[in-house]
Each structure stands twice: as C-alpha cells, then as structure tokens.
Design a protein around this motif. Structure first.
Motif, mmCIF file in Angstrom:
data_model
loop_
_atom_site.group_PDB
_atom_site.id
_atom_site.type_symbol
_atom_site.label_atom_id
_atom_site.label_comp_id
_atom_site.label_asym_id
_atom_site.label_seq_id
_atom_site.Cartn_x
_atom_site.Cartn_y
_atom_site.Cartn_z
ATOM 1 N N ASN B 222 -18.577 35.755 -34.838
ATOM 2 C CA ASN B 222 -17.424 36.483 -34.317
ATOM 3 C C ASN B 222 -17.788 36.942 -32.910
ATOM 4 O O ASN B 222 -17.825 38.120 -32.604
ATOM 5 C CB ASN B 222 -17.108 37.680 -35.224
ATOM 6 C CG ASN B 222 -15.862 38.398 -34.759
ATOM 7 O OD1 ASN B 222 -15.155 37.914 -33.877
ATOM 8 N ND2 ASN B 222 -15.600 39.559 -35.341
ATOM 9 N N THR B 224 -17.806 36.989 -28.576
ATOM 10 C CA THR B 224 -16.809 37.029 -27.521
ATOM 11 C C THR B 224 -16.547 35.615 -27.013
ATOM 12 O O THR B 224 -15.416 35.265 -26.745
ATOM 13 C CB THR B 224 -17.297 37.909 -26.360
ATOM 14 O OG1 THR B 224 -18.610 37.504 -26.006
ATOM 15 C CG2 THR B 224 -17.305 39.358 -26.760
ATOM 16 N N SER B 227 -14.471 33.664 -29.642
ATOM 17 C CA SER B 227 -13.126 34.214 -29.770
ATOM 18 C C SER B 227 -12.261 33.805 -28.583
ATOM 19 O O SER B 227 -11.066 33.622 -28.706
ATOM 20 C CB SER B 227 -13.169 35.737 -29.837
ATOM 21 O OG SER B 227 -14.082 36.170 -30.802
ATOM 22 N N LYS B 228 -12.921 33.715 -27.424
ATOM 23 C CA LYS B 228 -12.203 33.372 -26.207
ATOM 24 C C LYS B 228 -11.439 32.062 -26.353
ATOM 25 O O LYS B 228 -10.397 31.865 -25.783
ATOM 26 C CB LYS B 228 -13.229 33.228 -25.073
ATOM 27 C CG LYS B 228 -12.842 33.940 -23.791
ATOM 28 C CD LYS B 228 -13.881 33.658 -22.728
ATOM 29 C CE LYS B 228 -14.647 34.886 -22.347
ATOM 30 N NZ LYS B 228 -15.752 34.650 -21.434
ATOM 31 N N LYS B 230 -10.261 30.858 -29.174
ATOM 32 C CA LYS B 230 -9.215 30.874 -30.184
ATOM 33 C C LYS B 230 -7.907 31.381 -29.603
ATOM 34 O O LYS B 230 -7.867 32.435 -28.995
ATOM 35 C CB LYS B 230 -9.600 31.787 -31.357
ATOM 36 C CG LYS B 230 -10.673 31.236 -32.240
ATOM 37 C CD LYS B 230 -11.031 32.262 -33.312
ATOM 38 C CE LYS B 230 -12.440 32.037 -33.835
ATOM 39 N NZ LYS B 230 -13.021 33.258 -34.381
ATOM 40 N N PRO B 232 -4.512 32.963 -30.661
ATOM 41 C CA PRO B 232 -3.758 33.466 -31.807
ATOM 42 C C PRO B 232 -2.423 32.744 -31.914
ATOM 43 O O PRO B 232 -1.858 32.324 -30.905
ATOM 44 C CB PRO B 232 -3.542 34.942 -31.469
ATOM 45 C CG PRO B 232 -4.565 35.269 -30.412
ATOM 46 C CD PRO B 232 -4.810 33.991 -29.679
ATOM 47 N N ALA B 233 -1.954 32.583 -33.136
ATOM 48 C CA ALA B 233 -0.704 31.841 -33.361
ATOM 49 C C ALA B 233 0.489 32.589 -32.780
ATOM 50 O O ALA B 233 0.469 33.793 -32.658
ATOM 51 C CB ALA B 233 -0.496 31.624 -34.843
#
Lengths: 233, 233
Positions: B222, B224, B227-228, B230, B232-233
């Motif tokens: 998880n 940074t 996540s960068k 990904k 979000p939908a």
C-alpha cells in the motif's frame, strides 16, 4: 449501544473530506448510524486561537503535501482545489435546511456531493449557484434550499449548533464523538474502529470473552478495553 | 537508498515519546539507521505561532485523553507526567554532547531513558541531577556530560541544529524526514512504513514489479508509488 455517531466537519477541511468518504461505511459495519454536523472552523478557531493549517508558516507547505499523500495512501480521489480557502457558510446552512426539510439521508448525500465538488472536481462551493447545481440531481427543490439556507432561522440554527459542538469539546475537523468518547482527525479512524469493536454487543463479537481466566491471546481485538488489561513487560 | 532517517523530537512531546519507542525498530526492518535530533518546540513555535497542545483551549483536555488512548492502542507504557510542561533544554543539550563524545548509540540509549523517565516513571527531567542519574547506568561520565551540556559550544550547537531543522521544514514533534519526504506525527508511521517499503532495493521486495504489463493485484504494497498508479473508479 446503538446511539448515533456524531460526525463534525467543515467543508473546507481536506481531512474532513477524507473522513466523509469513510464514516458511513465504518459506522454501518458496527450497526451504527451517523449524525452529520456541519460546523464552521472560522468560528471555532476564534476560541482556540488556531489558524487553518495551510496558512500556518512551515505547516502550510507540509499540509498540502500531506493532503495528497494521505489521499493516495487511503486510495481516496483528491485534487488540490484552486478555490481555497473559501467560505463554507452557505453550504453548511444548506445541509441544515435539508436535514430539517428532506431528512438526514438526502442531507448527507448533498454533503458528500459538496465535498466531492470541492476536493475532486475543483468547483467553487462558496457560490450559491454551484450548490443549486449540486442539489438538483438529488431531487431537491434547489431554489427553496437556496432561499431557506439564506434565512434567519437557519443562520441562527447553525450558530447554535456550533455552540453546542464547542460545548461538547469539538475544536477541529473532522471530529467524531461516539458514546461520549472524542476523536479528532482522520488519522484516528483506526482508534475509532477499535472503539466501535469494543462496544459491540457480546452476541456480535467473533470471540466472546467467556470468563476472567481466558488468556490474553484469545482476543484478536486491538481495542482500548482489551489493551487496558495488558501490562507491558 | 540507505540514507539515515532523520528523527526530530522534543522531550516534552508525548507523541515524540511514542515515536521514540518505535522508530529504530521500524528503520531496522527496512535496513535503515536513524539520526536522532533533539529540538526545542518552544523555539520552533515562535516561528509557527503555535502553542503546546495541552495549553490550547478545548484541545488541551482532548490531548491528555488522546495521549492515554493512543498509548493503550499501540501498547506503549505511559503515565501522565506531573512535571509538565517542563524545560527540556538541558536534556536536549546532553544528547548532543553525548553524540559528540560517546557516539550515536549511547546518545540514543540516553534519549530513550530520558523519555521513559518522563512519560513512564514521572521523573522531573528538567533537573540536571536526574539526567546524571539516568546517564550513570549507561557507563557515561555523567558529570562530564552535565558540564559539557552547560557549555557554550553545545548551547550554540543546539541553536544551530534547530535552525537547520526549521530550514528543512520541521515544525513539530515527532517529525521524520526520509529521502526528503517529511512526515509529521506519530500517526504518520503507517505512511512512513509504506514509504520505506516503496523505496526498498528491488532485490529485497517480496513481489518485484517485472514489467509494465503486471496487473494491479500483483502488488501487495500500500505504497505511495503503487497507489499513484491506481485510478479510482
């Protein structure tokens, strides 16, 4: 055991926005509902002598960085708003008017739309016309809302609600009170969950504590209650 | 990749104490060492216009409650100190003197003893005689430390160290800087760990990212970085 969770927030608070994306889901997991309370940090800060984070020397630059990093870490959509800081009085009053006239569910849906508008879509939510646009898709009589939110009754109510919040110890956003226990900040959501877990009715717990002879390892809850019993070596 | 983690703390900071019980262990897990930097929040707060948390209206009561709850949540020994607030200048200077004359390991061991003395054993660490008592079991020439910590050289060094810290953006305690990335507060240790994880040399990673076609689910970090990527939908 099933009392509402009180959730206090200012629409200009990024951490309040983050919390707004998670609080209902978290409450639901433990059979709770959430009472949403818009407040105005400007009023609160007159009592605490605080300033908005982004305006404090040194803290300001850090804060903007932390908002983005925290959003990424928790996988929350976020875009740094260009209209900032901005007055959130009309938005807060609109939420109260909706609670009074359309009930909590519609008011909460509107509050989530307002937060998203500011922190994802970069919309100037200080503009009453923008609030009207956000209300319409929710089936709200947006012009009645606009008029009501500008009336004396709602102005007085918001002032009184903020006084009540401060009397209960609220001084920031997000601020959560559960069964009298106060939690300040989105970074207390782990402790909020531990608290909710520890307060579940026994029947809902995965591992019920049967008696006092149960050894420490039987509890998987990292709760305040169970931690209290542990004595560090 | 193996640069030291900079850890800034004031001895009067309860969250700094909590961080002091975890920072070395966390760093070690990712093959890092920690550079311990005592600072004085009183000096820093002149720049930021802040006040110690326990002295701010409304925040004060909450803070004492949060210190205890946070200690329980993380299973850290903690007892509310009766000598508080108190000056931490002599303790900070002693740490610098030890770093200069005995090296980092002894200085860090002493710093941990001082924190424990204040936040577990309720000892008045503003008293030079108490610092001497804490130094002796560590094989330190405690009277040389006491004299050295009171000398002009160390006084000037502490001032300069705090100036350097503020120039790097430090404004609170605990404050951690890793590879230029700043983290304020014990409640950022989850993000610190994610950062350390994302910066590990590839050879040490459990699931190396082999190419750009790897799908999202291949990464368990998880971090940074991940996540960068990904959306979000």
């Amino acid at each position: 055991m099933t009392a509402a969770i009180d959730f206090y927030f200012d629409f200009s608070s990024p951490y309040g926005y983050f919390a707004s994306t998670r609080i209902d889901e978290l409450a639901q997991k433990y059979g709770r509902i959430v009472a949403w309370h818009p407040i105005l940090l400007g009023v609160v800060f007159k009592t605490t002598g605080s300033s908005p984070l982004p305006q404090v020397p040194l803290k300001g630059d850090y804060s903007w960085r932390d908002f983005e990093r925290t959003a990424r870490f928790h996988n929350i959509e976020y875009k740094r708003p260009t209209h900032f800081p901005l007055p959130t009085t009309q938005a807060a009053r609109a939420v109260l008017w909706l609670q009074n006239h359309h009930g909590d569910d519609i008011a909460t849906a509107f509050a989530k739309s307002v937060y998203r508008a500011l922190f994802v879509d970069d919309i100037n939510i200080a503009e009453p016309a923008e609030l009207v646009k956000l209300a319409e898709p929710l089936g709200i009589d947006a012009h009645a809302m606009d008029a009501g939110a500008s009336g004396f009754q709602i102005k007085d109510q918001l002032k009184a609600e903020i006084d009540v919040a401060m009397a209960k110890g609220v001084f920031g956003s997000p601020f959560v009170i559960i069964d009298g226990e106060p939690f300040w900040g989105f970074d207390r959501f782990d402790q909020i969950e531990a608290h909710l877990k520890s307060k579940r009715p026994m029947a809902l717990r995965a591992v019920p504590g049967m008696d006092n002879n149960t050894n420490n390892t039987s509890s998987t809850d990292n709760s305040t209650e169970s931690s209290k019993e542990k004595k560090p070596a």
